[in-house]
Design a protein around this motif. Structure first.
Motif, PDB file in Angstrom:
ATOM      1  N   HIS A 246       0.770  -1.236   0.000  1.00  8.62           N
ATOM      2  CA  HIS A 246       0.000   0.000   0.000  1.00  8.62           C
ATOM      3  C   HIS A 246       0.807   1.296   0.000  1.00  8.62           C
ATOM      4  N   TYR A 247       2.072   1.274   0.395  1.00 15.92           N
ATOM      5  CA  TYR A 247       2.785   2.529   0.635  1.00 15.92           C
ATOM      6  C   TYR A 247       4.006   2.677  -0.268  1.00 15.92           C
ATOM      7  N   THR A 248       4.283   3.930  -0.671  1.00 18.99           N
ATOM      8  CA  THR A 248       5.441   4.237  -1.506  1.00 18.99           C
ATOM      9  C   THR A 248       6.072   5.545  -1.049  1.00 18.99           C
ATOM     10  N   LEU A 249       7.378   5.543  -0.909  1.00 19.20           N
ATOM     11  CA  LEU A 249       8.152   6.747  -0.623  1.00 19.20           C
ATOM     12  C   LEU A 249       9.062   7.026  -1.805  1.00 19.20           C
ATOM     13  N   GLY A 250       9.190   8.302  -2.188  1.00 21.22           N
ATOM     14  CA  GLY A 250       9.992   8.599  -3.360  1.00 21.22           C
ATOM     15  C   GLY A 250      10.778   9.885  -3.252  1.00 21.22           C
ATOM     16  N   VAL A 251      11.837   9.983  -4.041  1.00 18.31           N
ATOM     17  CA  VAL A 251      12.599  11.215  -4.180  1.00 18.31           C
ATOM     18  C   VAL A 251      13.043  11.318  -5.632  1.00 18.31           C
ATOM     19  N   ALA A 252      12.948  12.510  -6.199  1.00 18.38           N
ATOM     20  CA  ALA A 252      13.346  12.756  -7.588  1.00 18.38           C
ATOM     21  C   ALA A 252      14.214  14.008  -7.627  1.00 18.38           C
ATOM     22  N   TYR A 253      15.346  13.917  -8.306  1.00 12.63           N
ATOM     23  CA  TYR A 253      16.307  15.021  -8.329  1.00 12.63           C
ATOM     24  C   TYR A 253      16.671  15.394  -9.762  1.00 12.63           C
ATOM     25  N   SER A 254      16.606  16.677 -10.060  1.00 15.61           N
ATOM     26  CA  SER A 254      17.044  17.199 -11.349  1.00 15.61           C
ATOM     27  C   SER A 254      18.189  18.177 -11.122  1.00 15.61           C
ATOM     28  N   PRO A 255      19.326  17.994 -11.781  1.00 17.09           N
ATOM     29  CA  PRO A 255      20.451  18.921 -11.597  1.00 17.09           C
ATOM     30  C   PRO A 255      20.221  20.284 -12.244  1.00 17.09           C
ATOM     31  N   ASP A 256      19.286  20.357 -13.180  1.00 11.56           N
ATOM     32  CA  ASP A 256      18.985  21.624 -13.864  1.00 11.56           C
ATOM     33  C   ASP A 256      17.506  21.612 -14.231  1.00 11.56           C
ATOM     34  N   ILE A 257      16.664  21.926 -13.272  1.00 10.83           N
ATOM     35  CA  ILE A 257      15.234  21.817 -13.490  1.00 10.83           C
ATOM     36  C   ILE A 257      14.715  22.974 -14.343  1.00 10.83           C
ATOM     37  N   PHE A 258      13.941  22.649 -15.350  1.00  9.77           N
ATOM     38  CA  PHE A 258      13.300  23.632 -16.236  1.00  9.77           C
ATOM     39  C   PHE A 258      14.295  24.602 -16.868  1.00  9.77           C
ATOM     40  N   GLU A 259      15.534  24.144 -17.044  1.00 10.73           N
ATOM     41  CA  GLU A 259      16.602  24.960 -17.643  1.00 10.73           C
ATOM     42  C   GLU A 259      16.831  26.256 -16.871  1.00 10.73           C
ATOM     43  N   LEU A 260      16.665  26.198 -15.557  1.00  6.57           N
ATOM     44  CA  LEU A 260      16.890  27.365 -14.705  1.00  6.57           C
ATOM     45  C   LEU A 260      18.325  27.439 -14.194  1.00  6.57           C
ATOM     46  N   GLY A 261      19.122  26.402 -14.480  1.00 10.42           N
ATOM     47  CA  GLY A 261      20.521  26.422 -14.088  1.00 10.42           C
ATOM     48  C   GLY A 261      20.787  25.966 -12.672  1.00 10.42           C
ATOM     49  N   GLU A 262      19.755  25.545 -11.952  1.00 10.34           N
ATOM     50  CA  GLU A 262      19.887  25.100 -10.566  1.00 10.34           C
ATOM     51  C   GLU A 262      19.050  23.835 -10.350  1.00 10.34           C
ATOM     52  N   PRO A 263      19.347  23.083  -9.278  1.00 10.08           N
ATOM     53  CA  PRO A 263      18.643  21.819  -9.062  1.00 10.08           C
ATOM     54  C   PRO A 263      17.254  21.981  -8.445  1.00 10.08           C
ATOM     55  N   GLY A 264      16.479  20.907  -8.590  1.00  7.48           N
ATOM     56  CA  GLY A 264      15.180  20.812  -7.937  1.00  7.48           C
ATOM     57  C   GLY A 264      15.003  19.390  -7.425  1.00  7.48           C
ATOM     58  N   THR A 265      14.458  19.252  -6.214  1.00  6.33           N
ATOM     59  CA  THR A 265      14.269  17.932  -5.611  1.00  6.33           C
ATOM     60  C   THR A 265      12.838  17.796  -5.121  1.00  6.33           C
ATOM     61  N   TYR A 266      12.207  16.677  -5.494  1.00 11.98           N
ATOM     62  CA  TYR A 266      10.821  16.420  -5.112  1.00 11.98           C
ATOM     63  C   TYR A 266      10.755  15.190  -4.219  1.00 11.98           C
ATOM     64  N   TYR A 267      10.189  15.362  -3.014  1.00 13.28           N
ATOM     65  CA  TYR A 267      10.013  14.283  -2.055  1.00 13.28           C
ATOM     66  C   TYR A 267       8.531  13.914  -2.012  1.00 13.28           C
ATOM     67  N   SER A 268       8.225  12.625  -1.990  1.00 14.44           N
ATOM     68  CA  SER A 268       6.826  12.236  -2.053  1.00 14.44           C
ATOM     69  C   SER A 268       6.526  11.012  -1.186  1.00 14.44           C
ATOM     70  N   ALA A 269       5.260  10.898  -0.814  1.00 13.10           N
ATOM     71  CA  ALA A 269       4.758   9.723  -0.100  1.00 13.10           C
ATOM     72  C   ALA A 269       3.354   9.461  -0.622  1.00 13.10           C
ATOM     73  N   ALA A 270       3.034   8.178  -0.839  1.00 14.73           N
ATOM     74  CA  ALA A 270       1.733   7.837  -1.408  1.00 14.73           C
ATOM     75  C   ALA A 270       1.214   6.553  -0.775  1.00 14.73           C
ATOM     76  N   ALA A 271      -0.109   6.408  -0.824  1.00 14.32           N
ATOM     77  CA  ALA A 271      -0.751   5.195  -0.301  1.00 14.32           C
ATOM     78  C   ALA A 271      -1.979   4.882  -1.144  1.00 14.32           C
ATOM     79  N   GLU A 272      -2.235   3.594  -1.335  1.00 12.45           N
ATOM     80  CA  GLU A 272      -3.426   3.133  -2.051  1.00 12.45           C
ATOM     81  C   GLU A 272      -4.050   1.968  -1.297  1.00 12.45           C
ATOM     82  N   TYR A 273      -5.384   2.010  -1.153  1.00 12.90           N
ATOM     83  CA  TYR A 273      -6.085   0.958  -0.429  1.00 12.90           C
ATOM     84  C   TYR A 273      -7.327   0.517  -1.204  1.00 12.90           C
ATOM     85  N   PRO A 274      -7.627  -0.788  -1.214  1.00  9.80           N
ATOM     86  CA  PRO A 274      -8.921  -1.232  -1.757  1.00  9.80           C
ATOM     87  C   PRO A 274     -10.011  -0.930  -0.732  1.00  9.80           C
ATOM     88  N   LEU A 275     -11.175  -0.506  -1.206  1.00 14.89           N
ATOM     89  CA  LEU A 275     -12.289  -0.207  -0.311  1.00 14.89           C
ATOM     90  C   LEU A 275     -13.183  -1.443  -0.206  1.00 14.89           C
TER      91      LEU A 275
END
Length: 243
Positions: A138-167
């Motif tokens: 059910h659970y996922t943890l993630g991190v995504a890193y770009s050394p040059d996000i959107f061609e702005l010349g600097e990095p961007g890092t996205y941290y995430s957490a997700a969950a899915e459950y059947p009802l």
């Protein structure tokens, strides 16, 4: 990089026939899968990528039994500014996924996102390295890193957490996620997003109805990235047909 992407797309288009031909002999180590989808809005990390308009998307992934995979995704994109020249996005990716233990799995990938035809004054292309850790069913943890996000010349890092459950046995599922996008160096500020949705399959069609919103998306980001209204809360419906 666009030439490399074109080569990958051509290779992916050729591989399904090879993989299926080998499957007929019963000894293929490869598999091919994909989907075609439509959505009332394409929202990514809490921000609309189609200016609130409907979107069409398609994806194909070729996987090997070793865990390695390659794929490509194509979808609608719209900045809301006709001078940008943006009308679609192409993502090409390579990765590996596998179990670390009976209940823990790891997915490592690198992805290149490009917006063909974009006006040079609207730099948006980027490369991103990602890691996702699945914990149980059910659970996922993630991190995504770009050394040059959107061609702005600097990095961007996205941290995430997700969950899915059947009802229960209703056939419906509950989906939730949240994330924090560290763009301090690239855009002068950071923001968070969250999503809650309901999923259900209708025969071969997978449906998802969700609500997304952001927090801490301030004036600095509105000036350096997208208008604040694009990060407002919104409801979207997505229908996907897998193959």
């Amino acid at each position: 990089m666009r030439l490399a992407q074109t080569g990958l797309l051509l290779a992916l288009a050729a591989l399904p026939g090879l993989a299926l031909a080998q499957d007929a002999d019963g000894d293929s180590a490869w598999s091919v899968e994909g989907e075609i989808a439509a959505a009332t809005d394409y929202v990514w990390r809490g921000v609309t990528q189609t200016d609130g308009k409907p979107a069409l998307m398609g994806e194909i992934t070729v996987s090997h039994e070793s865990g390695f995979y390659a794929g490509a995704w194509v979808g609608s994109a719209d900045t809301g500014d006709p001078e940008s020249g943006v009308d679609h996005e192409i993502d090409a990716y390579l990765g590996w996924s596998g179990e670390l233990s009976g209940s823990v799995a790891l997915d490592l990938s690198v992805m290149r996102a490009e917006y063909p035809g974009t006006n040079p004054d609207y730099g948006m292309d980027y490369t991103e390295f990602a890691a996702a850790l699945s914990l149980g069913e059910h659970y996922t943890l993630g991190v995504a890193y770009s050394p040059d996000i959107f061609e702005l010349g600097e990095p961007g890092t996205y941290y995430s957490a997700a969950a899915e459950y059947p009802l229960g046995d209703s056939g419906f599922g509950l989906k939730t996620s949240t994330g924090w996008y560290d763009l301090d160096d690239a855009a002068g500020d950071s923001y968070g997003d969250w999503l809650v949705g309901v999923t259900r399959s209708f025969g071969p069609v997978d449906a998802e109805l969700h609500y997304t919103n952001t927090f801490s998306y301030g004036e600095v980001l509105a000036e350096n990235l997208d208008d604040a209204e694009k990060a407002d809360g919104r409801v979207a419906l997505r229908l996907a047909l897998g193959f």
